[in-house]
Structure formats: C-alpha cells, structure tokens
Design a protein around this motif. Structure first.
Motif, mmCIF file in Angstrom:
data_model
loop_
_atom_site.group_PDB
_atom_site.id
_atom_site.type_symbol
_atom_site.label_atom_id
_atom_site.label_comp_id
_atom_site.label_asym_id
_atom_site.label_seq_id
_atom_site.Cartn_x
_atom_site.Cartn_y
_atom_site.Cartn_z
ATOM 1 N N SER A 4 18.852 140.083 55.197
ATOM 2 C CA SER A 4 18.457 139.067 54.227
ATOM 3 C C SER A 4 19.207 139.237 52.915
ATOM 4 O O SER A 4 19.674 138.258 52.311
ATOM 5 N N VAL A 5 19.334 140.487 52.458
ATOM 6 C CA VAL A 5 20.071 140.760 51.220
ATOM 7 C C VAL A 5 21.548 140.449 51.410
ATOM 8 O O VAL A 5 22.184 139.807 50.554
ATOM 9 N N ARG A 6 22.085 140.875 52.525
ATOM 10 C CA ARG A 6 23.522 140.683 52.794
ATOM 11 C C ARG A 6 23.881 139.201 52.870
ATOM 12 O O ARG A 6 24.893 138.758 52.332
ATOM 13 N N GLU A 7 23.035 138.424 53.548
ATOM 14 C CA GLU A 7 23.311 136.999 53.734
ATOM 15 C C GLU A 7 22.756 136.128 52.618
ATOM 16 O O GLU A 7 22.972 134.924 52.612
ATOM 17 N N ARG A 8 21.997 136.748 51.685
ATOM 18 C CA ARG A 8 21.391 136.037 50.551
ATOM 19 C C ARG A 8 20.499 134.889 51.029
ATOM 20 O O ARG A 8 20.550 133.775 50.500
ATOM 21 N N TRP A 9 19.673 135.198 52.017
ATOM 22 C CA TRP A 9 18.781 134.192 52.583
ATOM 23 C C TRP A 9 17.721 133.765 51.574
ATOM 24 O O TRP A 9 17.205 134.565 50.798
ATOM 25 N N LEU A 10 17.375 132.502 51.651
ATOM 26 C CA LEU A 10 16.198 131.964 50.963
ATOM 27 C C LEU A 10 15.144 131.713 52.024
ATOM 28 O O LEU A 10 15.408 131.048 53.030
ATOM 29 N N TRP A 11 13.937 132.253 51.804
ATOM 30 C CA TRP A 11 12.864 132.184 52.797
ATOM 31 C C TRP A 11 11.817 131.153 52.392
ATOM 32 O O TRP A 11 11.557 130.912 51.215
ATOM 33 N N THR A 12 11.186 130.588 53.383
ATOM 34 C CA THR A 12 9.976 129.802 53.194
ATOM 35 C C THR A 12 9.158 129.914 54.475
ATOM 36 O O THR A 12 9.518 130.649 55.394
ATOM 37 N N GLY A 13 8.066 129.175 54.548
ATOM 38 C CA GLY A 13 7.275 129.222 55.771
ATOM 39 C C GLY A 13 5.833 128.840 55.534
ATOM 40 O O GLY A 13 5.431 128.463 54.431
ATOM 41 N N GLN B 99 4.253 119.584 41.199
ATOM 42 C CA GLN B 99 5.163 120.460 41.941
ATOM 43 C C GLN B 99 6.200 119.614 42.687
ATOM 44 O O GLN B 99 6.516 119.859 43.845
ATOM 45 N N ARG B 100 6.734 118.645 41.997
ATOM 46 C CA ARG B 100 7.582 117.635 42.627
ATOM 47 C C ARG B 100 8.926 118.169 43.091
ATOM 48 O O ARG B 100 9.563 117.596 43.975
ATOM 49 N N VAL B 101 9.375 119.276 42.473
ATOM 50 C CA VAL B 101 10.701 119.795 42.792
ATOM 51 C C VAL B 101 10.616 121.020 43.705
ATOM 52 O O VAL B 101 11.613 121.677 43.960
ATOM 53 N N ALA B 102 9.424 121.308 44.218
ATOM 54 C CA ALA B 102 9.260 122.495 45.060
ATOM 55 C C ALA B 102 9.884 122.322 46.442
ATOM 56 O O ALA B 102 10.175 123.299 47.124
ATOM 57 N N THR C 159 7.198 124.580 50.260
ATOM 58 C CA THR C 159 8.397 124.689 49.424
ATOM 59 C C THR C 159 9.654 124.776 50.273
ATOM 60 O O THR C 159 9.628 125.252 51.415
ATOM 61 N N ALA C 160 10.764 124.309 49.682
ATOM 62 C CA ALA C 160 12.113 124.528 50.207
ATOM 63 C C ALA C 160 12.278 124.138 51.669
ATOM 64 O O ALA C 160 13.055 124.750 52.393
ATOM 65 N N VAL C 161 11.564 123.085 52.101
ATOM 66 C CA VAL C 161 11.608 122.733 53.524
ATOM 67 C C VAL C 161 13.022 122.364 53.965
ATOM 68 O O VAL C 161 13.399 122.595 55.126
ATOM 69 N N ALA C 162 13.825 121.807 53.062
ATOM 70 C CA ALA C 162 15.183 121.411 53.411
ATOM 71 C C ALA C 162 16.237 122.335 52.819
ATOM 72 O O ALA C 162 17.431 122.106 53.013
ATOM 73 N N ALA C 163 15.814 123.377 52.096
ATOM 74 C CA ALA C 163 16.774 124.225 51.389
ATOM 75 C C ALA C 163 16.781 125.671 51.867
ATOM 76 O O ALA C 163 17.731 126.409 51.601
ATOM 77 N N ALA C 164 15.737 126.106 52.568
ATOM 78 C CA ALA C 164 15.626 127.512 52.966
ATOM 79 C C ALA C 164 16.564 127.840 54.120
ATOM 80 O O ALA C 164 16.967 126.967 54.895
ATOM 81 N N ASP C 165 16.878 129.117 54.241
ATOM 82 C CA ASP C 165 17.686 129.603 55.361
ATOM 83 C C ASP C 165 16.815 130.077 56.513
ATOM 84 O O ASP C 165 17.188 129.953 57.677
ATOM 85 N N GLN C 166 15.652 130.635 56.188
ATOM 86 C CA GLN C 166 14.735 131.159 57.200
ATOM 87 C C GLN C 166 13.352 130.585 56.969
ATOM 88 O O GLN C 166 12.865 130.558 55.832
ATOM 89 N N ILE C 167 12.706 130.130 58.038
ATOM 90 C CA ILE C 167 11.363 129.564 57.985
ATOM 91 C C ILE C 167 10.460 130.423 58.868
ATOM 92 O O ILE C 167 10.755 130.628 60.048
ATOM 93 N N VAL C 168 9.379 130.935 58.291
ATOM 94 C CA VAL C 168 8.448 131.805 59.025
ATOM 95 C C VAL C 168 7.200 131.010 59.375
ATOM 96 O O VAL C 168 6.565 130.417 58.492
ATOM 97 N N VAL C 169 6.839 131.002 60.651
ATOM 98 C CA VAL C 169 5.634 130.301 61.106
ATOM 99 C C VAL C 169 4.938 131.138 62.171
ATOM 100 O O VAL C 169 5.520 132.054 62.743
ATOM 101 N N ASP C 170 3.687 130.811 62.430
ATOM 102 C CA ASP C 170 2.973 131.403 63.555
ATOM 103 C C ASP C 170 2.756 130.320 64.604
ATOM 104 O O ASP C 170 2.575 129.152 64.274
ATOM 105 N N ALA C 171 2.798 130.713 65.858
ATOM 106 C CA ALA C 171 2.674 129.755 66.963
ATOM 107 C C ALA C 171 1.941 130.402 68.125
ATOM 108 O O ALA C 171 2.031 131.617 68.340
ATOM 109 N N HIS C 172 1.219 129.579 68.885
ATOM 110 C CA HIS C 172 0.467 130.057 70.044
ATOM 111 C C HIS C 172 1.381 130.134 71.264
ATOM 112 O O HIS C 172 2.087 129.171 71.588
#
Length: 398
Positions: free
Chosen positions: A117-126, A204-207, A161-174
């Motif tokens: 994550s540090v090396r690739e400078r990822w932006l996270w959301t989820g 929070q219009r710009v989130a 947040t960052a739904v269209a800007a993040a590099d990694q998206i964390v979710v839980d799924a069944h």
C-alpha cells in the motif's frame, strides 16, 4: 544532576513532517473550500492534492520506517477536516480501511499488504458491516461464489467516500457455499466493477459517496483478508476494534467541522461582517465562550478515546475482551459528545455571522451524524456502566 535533553528520533521527525504537510494541504484546501462545496463534483482534484502531498502513503498503520501511529493519523484527519470535512472524511476512511489487514488477516499477510500500500500509494475506501445477530436478515447484498482459483463476487454496496477515486475497496460478503462472511479487497479498476456516484447530497458533497456495483468480479485467494465473525460473541477483541476505530476517526472529522465553523465565524466577527460586532458586547462574548467550551469539551473526550484506542491497537492480538469493551465505551461516548457539539456549533454560528458558505458546516455535520441516533449509544453506554456488559458496548456500533 544535570538533565539531558532527549534527541528526537526518526519517528518524531516523521511525525512533525507529516503534521506540517497536513497543515500545508489544509491551507490549500481552505482557499477554495466554498467553491468546491458548491460545485459538488467527485473528489478527483482533492485526491490528486492528497497524493501529491503523500498523505495516502503516510496514513497507513505504523511499521519500521513507515506509516503513522493512531494519534498522529487522527491529528492529520482533524487538521484536514477543519479546512474541508469532505476530504477529512475521505482521509479518515482511507486510514481505517488501510488497517483492514491487521483487523482481519494474519500478521505476515497484513505486513505485506501494508508495504504494498505504501509502495503503490494506494487510496483506500470501503464499507464493512459490523457483526450483528440480525446480519443478513433481508438477504446479503454481496455474495461470493467459489471457483477454482478464488471466488466470483456479485452485488452492490453503498460506499461513503472516494467511490470513484480509491485504488482499493474493502467490503464483506457472504460465501454462498460455507455461509461465512469474508472480508475482501477489490482493485477499483477490476473487470466487472462499476461505480454510481451520489448526486445532490445535502452535505459532505465532495467526499465522493456512491454505490459500487460488482458484476461477476474475480476475487483471488490473496484478496481475501479474512473472516468477519457473524456476531459479537465470536469476534476476537482486536477485530472488534474495527468499527469503533472507524467511528473514532470520524469523531475527528466532527471535531474538524466544529473547529472550522467556530474559527470562520470568529474571523467574520472580527472583520465586522457579523450581525453583532465584537467590541464590548457581553452577549457575543457569552456566545463564543459557550461554543468554545463545547468544542474544547469534545476535544478532551475524543483525545482520551484516541489515546486508549492507540494503546489497544499497539497491544494487538494480546488485547482482551474487557480492554476492547472499554475502548468501545469511550468511543461511543466520544461520538455522542462530538456529534452534539458539531451540530450545536455549526447551527449557532449561522446566527453570529452572515456569509456565503458558512452553512456548509451545518450541512456537513448533519450528514456525518444523521444515521447514528444518540439515544441508542447512550443506552448502551448506560448498560455497560451499570452492568459491565460487553454486549451492550458492541451493540452501540450496530
């Protein structure tokens, strides 16, 4: 005996440099905050500013020569949020989701993920749901189906947040075959991933909020961080910190809103653009005294919760259930106090000053706190105080 001055170490230097960078970015964001709020566009420009300053790479869990300790990370979030709470919200969720490896994966996997994550400078959301006895009562919104080399993921999930800007998206799924709830990370550009940005938000219009739509997205085994327990009884104490950590990071966003609103109103009053001018007006002094006290009270409560959360995160796998419950109780208290302060201050400043854009603080505070009623948290805090119930504290985060 002569006292010897302590020489700052590399970690201290990194902390100071990071806070200086945060202040510079905050000043830059404050310069056009009103115009960007009014435009309400996805945070493409804002995330570019964050990346240019190196904040996504810096706000990752601490490790040798990298990352930020919890208190430092929260200080950065608060600094940015005071200038633009949408960007503070985005950064808060990035920071907490960057901890996902530690909350759900093995130590070795978490370390490798953080270094990447540090090396690739990822932006996270989820968006990871908290464990609940009612989890999935209406059917899971995300479903994993096993295949030879991993899983196929389908469904849709609201992301704040960052739904269209993040590099990694964390979710839980069944998982359809085992019934387990698995926490996975998704590369935003993967095939089958589309996003639907939210439009015309109150605050929070710009989130960068919206929905992520997943259509037969391939998930490799290496993208599965771990299992998210079904309920609080089966949750390990350290994993139980995931949701309170997110709520506490957002408390710092709320503090930023309160401080930003109060500072801007004060500057307007000093400049003579308010309904009431400073001078010798005792009523104006009384009002600002009340609001400043509310902000300082919230700061003290959040500061205490932040210190204890930092200690719990440092404890890691050795954290016990009582320790986790104590942290959660402090976070629930901090969230209650901060929500009240942010809403109260952002409402009152509108009566003190008449200036374009000042309403954004109230709108942002309202959106940040709207889905978390205080009564639910207060009951849980009261039950924990009276009965020492761990279950009651966990229930505060459902």
């Amino acid at each position: 005996m002569t006292a010897t001055a302590t020489t700052p170490g590399p970690a201290d230097e990194r902390r100071r440099a990071l806070l200086r960078t945060a202040r510079d970015v905050a000043d830059d964001l404050a310069a056009d905050a009103i115009a960007r709020d009014q435009a309400g566009k996805p945070p493409t420009d804002e995330t570019a500013r964050l990346r240019e300053a190196g904040l996504p790479a810096a706000l990752t869990p601490p490790g040798p020569g990298r990352g930020a300790h919890w208190r430092t990370g929260c200080a950065v979030i608060r600094e940015i949020a005071a200038a633009d709470s949408s960007v503070g919200d985005l950064l808060a969720r990035h920071y907490v989701h960057a901890w996902s490896g530690r909350f759900y994966a093995s130590h070795e996997d978490a370390t490798a993920l953080e270094e990447e994550s540090v090396r690739e400078r990822w932006l996270w959301t989820g968006a990871v749901h908290a464990p609940s006895t009612d989890d999935g009562a209406d059917g899971p919104d995300l479903t994993l189906r096993p295949r030879a080399n991993g899983y196929v993921l389908n469904g849709r999930r609201t992301v704040d947040t960052a739904v269209a800007a993040a590099d990694q998206i964390v979710v839980d799924a069944h998982c359809a075959s085992t019934g387990d709830v698995l926490v996975v990370r998704i590369a935003s550009g993967a095939r089958g991933v589309t996003v639907e940005p939210a439009h015309d938000r109150l605050g929070q219009r710009v989130a960068g909020a919206g929905e992520v739509v997943l259509d037969r997205v391939a998930i490799a085994h290496g993208q599965v961080l771990g299992r998210r327990p079904h309920d609080e009884e089966s949750t390990t104490p350290f994993t139980a910190l995931a949701e309170p950590a997110l709520r506490l990071a957002l408390c710092h966003v709320g503090l930023g809103i309160a401080e930003g609103a109060l500072t801007e109103a004060r500057d307007l009053s000093r400049g003579g653009r308010a309904h009431l001018l400073p001078g010798e007006d005792p009523d104006l002094f009384l009002t600002y005294g009340e609001l400043a006290s509310a902000a300082q009270t919230a700061t003290a409560v959040v500061g205490r919760a932040t210190d204890v959360m930092g200690q719990a995160l440092d404890t890691g796998a050795h954290l016990d259930a009582e320790g986790a419950a104590g942290v959660a109780a402090l976070v629930a208290t901090a969230e209650t106090v901060t929500s009240k302060a942010a809403l109260h201050i952002s409402t009152r400043v509108l009566e003190l000053a008449d200036a374009p854009g000042l309403d954004r603080f109230w709108r942002n505070a309202r959106v940040l706190t709207a889905h978390r009623p205080a009564a639910h948290r207060l009951r849980s805090i009261g039950e924990h105080y009276l009965n020492g119930s761990h279950r009651a504290v966990v229930a505060a985060f459902h």
